[in-house]
Design a protein around this motif. Structure first.
Motif, PDB file in Angstrom:
ATOM      1  N   TYR A 125      76.739 -54.613 -23.111  1.00 35.53           N
ATOM      2  CA  TYR A 125      76.337 -56.024 -23.092  1.00 35.53           C
ATOM      3  C   TYR A 125      77.553 -56.931 -22.885  1.00 35.53           C
ATOM      4  CZ  TYR A 125      74.890 -60.625 -24.685  1.00 35.53           C
ATOM      5  OH  TYR A 125      74.677 -61.982 -24.767  1.00 35.53           O
ATOM      6  N   SER A 126      78.639 -56.660 -23.613  1.00 37.52           N
ATOM      7  CA  SER A 126      79.848 -57.491 -23.461  1.00 37.52           C
ATOM      8  C   SER A 126      80.420 -57.352 -22.057  1.00 37.52           C
ATOM      9  CB  SER A 126      80.899 -57.101 -24.504  1.00 37.52           C
ATOM     10  OG  SER A 126      81.313 -55.764 -24.341  1.00 37.52           O
ATOM     11  N   TRP A 127      80.270 -56.153 -21.473  1.00 35.86           N
ATOM     12  CA  TRP A 127      80.709 -55.928 -20.097  1.00 35.86           C
ATOM     13  C   TRP A 127      79.945 -56.844 -19.140  1.00 35.86           C
ATOM     14  CZ3 TRP A 127      80.538 -50.472 -17.379  1.00 35.86           C
ATOM     15  CH2 TRP A 127      81.332 -50.521 -16.230  1.00 35.86           C
ATOM     16  N   THR A 128      78.643 -56.987 -19.373  1.00 38.35           N
ATOM     17  CA  THR A 128      77.821 -57.850 -18.526  1.00 38.35           C
ATOM     18  C   THR A 128      78.262 -59.308 -18.632  1.00 38.35           C
ATOM     19  OG1 THR A 128      75.920 -56.364 -18.776  1.00 38.35           O
ATOM     20  CG2 THR A 128      75.458 -58.612 -18.057  1.00 38.35           C
ATOM     21  N   ILE A 129      78.474 -59.768 -19.872  1.00 40.19           N
ATOM     22  CA  ILE A 129      78.913 -61.153 -20.075  1.00 40.19           C
ATOM     23  C   ILE A 129      80.251 -61.388 -19.383  1.00 40.19           C
ATOM     24  CG2 ILE A 129      79.605 -62.862 -21.791  1.00 40.19           C
ATOM     25  CD1 ILE A 129      76.612 -62.335 -21.748  1.00 40.19           C
ATOM     26  N   GLU A 130      81.158 -60.434 -19.533  1.00 37.77           N
ATOM     27  CA  GLU A 130      82.469 -60.580 -18.901  1.00 37.77           C
ATOM     28  C   GLU A 130      82.357 -60.628 -17.378  1.00 37.77           C
ATOM     29  OE1 GLU A 130      85.098 -57.562 -20.374  1.00 37.77           O
ATOM     30  OE2 GLU A 130      84.525 -57.993 -22.445  1.00 37.77           O
ATOM     31  N   ASN A 131      81.494 -59.777 -16.822  1.00 39.79           N
ATOM     32  CA  ASN A 131      81.303 -59.775 -15.368  1.00 39.79           C
ATOM     33  C   ASN A 131      80.812 -61.128 -14.873  1.00 39.79           C
ATOM     34  OD1 ASN A 131      82.064 -57.367 -14.037  1.00 39.79           O
ATOM     35  ND2 ASN A 131      80.330 -56.283 -14.928  1.00 39.79           N
TER      36      ASN A 131
END
Length: 381
Positions: free
Chosen positions: A279-285
């Motif tokens: 999930y944090s990866w998605t937000i960062e992307n």
């Protein structure tokens, strides 16, 4: 190779069109042949009826005429006798023409389907036969439509199989690349951990080591993320508010001061079935894409809303915007407007949110040279 593949596809398309055209042409020819045979039969039947009503026949002739009259059991017809102005019908239910208006409707329909047959006797019009298509011909009329439906279903099945196979192949490629990336990161990461311990024993400034360890932990998280791309991640109950804030704080401290961050988020906990790393990866992307779109200068806003059993996260940038025609293309693997990059960020984000978390991600709104809003929707646990 690509040229051969394209040639093969066009060859199959042309061959398929030729086959379909031949089938339609044969069906049309067969239909016309049946119509011609039907008319010949009706002309013989009309002549037999006139002969039976107007001639004195011998026994043999009478039997022949009666057999001809009995043979027609399928073609619906209405005959009008001009001598005594009477109507007769054959091969359909009398209740369908129990009024003059209904009878006229059938006569009109039959006349449109087939030209009426007029018989004469002693120079005067004796009978007019209005006849419709037999059940066989009516069924044959539906045959081309059925063929089109079958062909459409066949093409749809081929397309679905082709798309599914390509998707499966792409997924395998991604999984392999992700696992290889995780493996490649793991080697220098182990070395960094060792060097960190050595530096700690050398009386190096603890603040430097703390910052170094933060980045080492970050690399571990990244390796863990890549490792999860090729497998089904574990989802547990997590507070999506906290996870969003953590991702926001990390990005804020490691982003240029030229980027302003705004965040509107509920005070209460919102529990969602979540894999925090992905999930944090998605937000960062999404945030990094927004920063790239603004060329490293502007405002990034993160807004979260809790509506019923859904939580909605919107990430807005003040960048160059996305043309409406590309709202769906941006999630396609390999699609990118950047000079550098593989175009995998949003594609991975879509996979993480929709395939792993059963949520939804889309371009909510975008105006050229004003900015873009990306939206994530997930169910509350």
């Amino acid at each position: 190779m690509l040229q051969n593949s394209a040639f093969g596809r066009w060859f199959l398309i042309i061959v398929s069109l030729v086959i379909i055209s031949l089938v339609f042409w044969n069906s049309y020819s067969f239909f016309n042949s049946l119509k011609e045979n039907e008319r010949v039969k009706m002309e013989i039947w009309t002549e037999a009826q006139k002969t039976y009503a107007t001639e004195d026949l011998e026994s043999t002739q009478l039997n022949l005429v009666l057999n001809i009259l009995k043979m027609n059991t399928t073609t619906p017809m209405i005959s009008y006798n001009h001598i005594d102005s009477t109507y007769n019908h054959k091969n359909f239910d009398e209740s369908l023409i129990d009024t003059p208006e209904k009878r006229e409707q059938f006569i009109t329909r039959f006349a449109e389907e087939n030209e009426p047959i007029i018989s004469e006797y002693k120079g005067k019009t004796y009978n007019t036969i209005y006849y419709g298509n037999s059940p066989l011909i009516n069924k044959l009329k539906l045959y081309p439509l059925l063929l089109v439906l079958i062909v459409a279903l066949f093409i749809s099945a081929l397309y679905f199989f082709y798309k599914t196979s390509r998707s499966a192949e792409t997924n395998r490629l991604w999984a392999g690349m992700a696992k290889e990336t995780a493996h490649q990161i793991g080697t220098p990461l182990s070395s960094l951990l060792g060097w960190s311990e050595i530096l700690r024993s050398e009386d190096v400034n603890p603040e430097y080591l703390d910052e170094m360890n933060k980045d080492i932990n970050r690399l571990e998280t990244i390796a863990d993320r890549f490792g999860k791309v090729g497998s089904v991640p574990v989802l547990n109950d997590h507070d999506i508010v906290k996870e969003t804030i953590d991702a926001y704080d990390y990005l804020k401290t490691r982003t240029s001061k030229l980027v302003d961050f705004n965040i509107e988020i509920p005070d209460e906990k919102i529990i969602v079935k979540l894999n925090p790393q992905l999930y944090s990866w998605t937000i960062e992307n999404l945030v990094k894409n927004g920063i790239d779109a603004m060329r490293g200068k502007g405002t990034i806003s993160i807004k979260m809303e809790h509506k019923g059993n859904l939580v909605i996260i919107k990430i807005t940038d003040a960048g160059k915007g996305i043309p409406k025609k590309d709202f769906k293309n941006v999630f396609r693997p390999g699609f990118t407007t950047k000079k550098r990059g593989w175009g995998l960020g949003l594609s991975l984000a879509k996979r993480i949110i929709e395939e792993y978390h059963r949520g939804r991600i889309r371009v909510c709104n975008s105006i050229i040279n004003e900015g873009t809003t990306m939206e994530i929707v997930m169910k509350v646990a």
